[in-house]
Structures are given as structure tokens and as C-alpha cells.
Write an enzyme that holds these catalytic residues in place. Structure first.
Site, PDB file in Angstrom:
ATOM      1  N   HIS A  76       0.719  -1.159   0.061  1.00 49.95           N
ATOM      2  CA  HIS A  76      -0.211   0.094  -0.119  1.00 49.95           C
ATOM      3  C   HIS A  76       0.705   1.456   0.028  1.00 49.95           C
ATOM      4  CE1 HIS A  76       0.780   0.871   4.297  1.00 49.95           C
ATOM      5  NE2 HIS A  76       0.769  -0.329   4.562  1.00 49.95           N
ATOM      6  N   ASP A  78      -0.452   4.372   1.004  1.00 53.99           N
ATOM      7  CA  ASP A  78      -0.799   5.576   1.882  1.00 53.99           C
ATOM      8  C   ASP A  78       0.304   5.580   3.128  1.00 53.99           C
ATOM      9  OD1 ASP A  78      -2.169   3.358   2.465  1.00 53.99           O
ATOM     10  OD2 ASP A  78      -3.536   4.235   3.734  1.00 53.99           O
ATOM     11  N   ASP A 108       6.937   1.252   6.653  1.00 52.27           N
ATOM     12  CA  ASP A 108       5.523   1.053   6.559  1.00 52.27           C
ATOM     13  C   ASP A 108       4.710   1.724   5.585  1.00 52.27           C
ATOM     14  OD1 ASP A 108       2.846  -0.171   6.900  1.00 52.27           O
ATOM     15  OD2 ASP A 108       2.605   0.967   8.869  1.00 52.27           O
ATOM     16  N   GLU A 142      -4.882   1.736   3.004  1.00 50.38           N
ATOM     17  CA  GLU A 142      -4.538   0.691   3.956  1.00 50.38           C
ATOM     18  C   GLU A 142      -4.845   1.053   5.652  1.00 50.38           C
ATOM     19  OE1 GLU A 142      -2.704  -2.273   6.783  1.00 50.38           O
ATOM     20  OE2 GLU A 142      -2.183  -0.164   6.146  1.00 50.38           O
TER      21      GLU A 142
END
Length: 433
Positions: A76, A78, A108, A142
């Protein structure tokens, strides 16, 4: 292309991804999806953007194969909020310092986004012809999950992401034991089951507290009871197998954490969070004026249940902990997750073989993730076997990695990016041989 060339390609792509602010909310992931599309199309990879709204695009790229199982490299684009005042570098700078790429999303999970893109691009340049489709999806939303990302794709464009196997975030920890190394791979995740506690009192003027019944003060008692509560631990199939790999036997649930702590404190911290439900009070709201004692106070609780547990079965336990001396209502939110995948699969075998290839004698141990990932959408929609695995080299201690996710000075060692590209290429060429 040489390993050094792939490393440089990945570092450059990650730095450019970090410089695109995709803080969610509002997300605005489309520029990141377009950057990835341009990078991949230059290597001959087929790409398509899917967007529920124009500013929140999802990228799906693929190398088409035969009729064999399909493998999806899932990620992801975002990221969560970053306060520049807390950082040593500007959080969206993508600065390269001390052998690492710094910035929000480095861990992340824009690091894995970049590694996945470089893996599929390099395979395309080499003329790789898989037995089934090799797919790369860089999705939106996400971190918040309001229906712009993978959940929307599974419902509205299922054929774009339908797959038998998937590699996602959520694992890859390198755990050093006394005599060997164990890598963790997540094959299950806890159920996210948030709830709200609404506490009732009686309002009044703050200058005369004796004539009111302060709901905020009463709520504090309930928060304290929740924070002190330690549910009885239990072993699931993932934690049992994890203990077998780490200890060579399976102790009782009550003894498991301390037994593991004796050989690896980092492994014990990981295990402890997945042996029982957790209840964390994270948000509170009461009066909107300083001089008004609140009649109602709301507490938001982040609750994580073990796979197979459900709110209706846990609610009596929660109510027993809260007690009956404070008037309150309890309202559950929409639960999500709580799924698992088997490990007797071709993808698990590929992961095991990679761990042994990276370090002679290294073992692979299954884990249940205490957090939330998008893997459950694939498991629920298609029965996909989904694992979280992005291996760490040990350059950065596991404890520090866990501290940096969603925190200031987030960064990823460049050697971990190189290892990640190597892993994703291995997964593709092994599973789709």
C-alpha cells in the site's frame, strides 16, 4: 542486472516515493501510483490504474503467465501522519543517511512497495515467463480503510487482484537465538474489534463539582480496570508451531512467554501480543467546555481478538472486568480481519528455502500478526494463501524497527531493501517456475 544495480534502483525509487506525501487522510495516492506505473512501463510491465475517486488510485501491474497459480506482491502507498517537529530530518525528504533511507513510510510500507516494483520490473527486463500471472498491487487506503483500496478492488474489480498466493507486509523479523537464527512469517492476524464505552453521569458547573456527577472521572475508573486486565493466554496453531521452532517443545500458555524470553526478548514481545485478546483505550471525549462537568464521556477502545474469537463471545468477559458500579453502554464497531492461511503450501516452502539460502541453518517460524493488514480481504474474497514476509538483515534490531513504525525518524537500512528485492524475485521465480 547486478545486485548493486537493483539496490540503486530500489533506493532511488523509494526516495522518490517518500517525497510524495500520501498521508491518510486524505491519502492522495494517485501521484505515487503514477510514479510506479511510469517506472514499470519503462521495463515493459503491463499496468493499469483503478480509482474509486481520481485522487486515490490503485496500481495493478502484471507479467502474464500460463494457467498456473497466480502470485500477488501486495503493498500500500498511503502512510500515517508525521509531525516534522519530532523528526531529525524532514519526514518527506527521502534522505539517505547512515546507510538507510529516511522518511515516513520507509518501513510501513513504501520500502516494500519499491522493492516489489523493482523485483517485477527486473524480471520483466530479463524476459521472465511465469507459469501463472505475477501481479504487483500498490493500493490506497490501508491505514484508514474507508473503501478506496484493496477492499474496493476485491468487490469492484476482482479479476484484477484475484490470486492463489500473496506476499504482503507484517513479517520478516530476524530473531537471534543462542545458536541459530529464526525468521518470522505471518500467516494469520488478529481480529480488529473496536468498541465504544459510553459512561453516564450528571452535568453541572465546574465551579461546584459537588452538585454534579462527573462522567469523565467515572470513565477513568473503567479505563484503569481495562488497562490492568490480563486475559488468560492460549495457544493457537501459529503460536504452537512458533514455539516448536524456537524452543523445540510447546510449554503451557502461562509459561510460554518467559521460556521464550530466556532465549530471545524480541521473540517474547512478539509472542506475548498474540496469546490473548488485548484492550487498549486510545481516545476519550467528554465536555466541550472547560467550565461544564460532562454528563457523558466516551472511551474508544482498540480491541484485538484471536482468530476464531468474536465480539459476542468476548463481551461478557469485558463487562465482568468493567464491573457494575458505573453506569455505561458498550457499543461494538465493525470487526475486520481474524483470518489465517495454511503453511503446507508452495509459497511457504519458497519462504523456508529463502531463509535457509540467506543464512545456513536459519529456520522459518509462523506467526499471528497482532496488527491489521489487507491480507484478510484476499483470504475472504478468493481463499488466497497470504503471508507477511519482508526479511530483515539484522542491521537494525527488531526492537528498534517496531519502535520506528508509525513513529518519528522512520527509516529502512539499504541492505534490507536489497534483501527484500532478492526475496521477492525468489518468491516469483520459485512459486511460478
Amino acid at each position: 542486472m547486478t545486485a548493486a544495480g537493483l539496490r540503486e534502483e530500489c533506493v532511488d525509487l523509494l526516495a522518490r516515493l517518500i517525497r510524495i506525501d500520501t498521508t491518510n487522510p486524505p491519502g492522495n495516492e494517485t501521484p505515487a501510483a503514477e510514479l510506479l506505473r511510469d517506472h514499470l512501463e519503462a521495463s515493459g510491465v503491463e499496468c493499469e490504474l483503478y480509482a474509486r475517486v481520481p485522487e486515490r488510485a490503485n496500481l495493478v501491474a502484471r507479467i502474464r503467465g500460463g494457467n498456473g497459480p497466480r502470485l500477488l506482491l501486495l503493498s500500500h502507498t498511503d502512510v500515517v501522519l508525521a509531525d516534522p517537529a519530532e523528526w531529525s530530518v524532514p519526514p518527506f525528504s527521502g534522505e539517505i543517511r547512515d546507510g538507510a533511507v529516511w522518511g515516513r513510510g520507509a518501513l510501513d510500507m513504501k520500502g516494500q512497495v519499491a522493492a516489489s516494483a523493482v523485483a517485477i520490473a527486473s524480471l520483466a527486463r530479463e524476459g521472465f515467463r511465469p507459469s501463472g500471472d505475477l501481479i504487483f498491487a500498490a493500493t490506497a487506503d490501508e491505514e484508514v480503510g474507508e473503501g478506496f483500496g484493496l477492499s474496493w478492488l476485491c468487490g469492484e474489480h476482482p479479476d484484477a487482484v484475484r490470486c492463489e498466493y500473496a506476499v504482503n507486509e507484517g513479517g520478516g523479523e530476524r530473531l537471534e537465538l543462542a545458536d541459530r537464527v529464526v525468521y518470522g512469517a505471518t500467516c494469520a492476524e488478529k481480529l480488529t474489534a473496536p468498541f465504544t464505552i459510553r459512561v453516564f453521569g450528571r452535568s453541572g458547573h465546574a465551579s461546584m463539582p459537588g452538585i454534579a456527577d462527573n462522567a469523565l472521572v467515572k470513565a477513568a475508573r473503567l479505563i484503569e480496570r481495562l488497562s490492568e486486565f490480563r486475559p488468560e493466554p492460549r495457544l493457537g496453531p501459529e503460536s504452537e508451531r512458533f514455539l516448536e521452532v524456537v524452543l523445540g517443545d510447546v510449554p503451557t500458555p502461562l509459561a510460554a512467554v518467559e521460556r521464550v524470553r530466556a532465549v530471545s526478548p524480541a521473540a517474547a514481545d512478539i509472542l506475548e501480543a498474540v496469546l490473548a485478546p488485548t484492550f487498549s483505550a486510545t481516545m476519550i471525549s467528554a465536555s466541550t467546555k472547560r467550565n461544564v462537568i460532562p454528563a457523558i464521556c466516551e472511551i474508544e477502545v482498540d480491541c484485538r481478538l484471536l482468530p476464531g474469537q468474536h465480539p459476542e463471545l468476548v463481551e461478557p468477559l469485558v463487562r465482568a472486568v468493567l464491573g457494575g458500579d458505573v453506569e455505561y453502554e458498550l457499543e461494538w464497531g465493525e470487526p475486520e480481519g481474524g483470518t489465517r492461511s495454511p503453511i503446507d503450501t508452495a509459497l511457504w516452502s519458497a519462504t523456508e528455502s529463502f531463509a535457509a539460502e540467506v543464512e545456513s541453518g536459519a529456520s522459518l517460524a509462523p506467526l499471528c500478526s497482532s496488527g491489521f493488514t489487507d491480507s484478510h480481504w484476499l483470504r475472504e474474497a478468493f481463499g488466497t494463501v497470504a503471508y507477511g514476509f519482508f526479511p530483515m538483515s539484522g542491521t537494525m534490531p527488531v526492537e528498534l524497527v517496531n519502535e520506528l513504525v508509525h513513529s518519528a525518524d522512520e527509516r529502512i537500512p539499504i541492505v534490507d531493501l536489497e534483501l527484500g528485492v532478492r526475496w521477492l524475485r525468489h518468491a516469483a521465480t520459485t512459486v511460478l517456475a
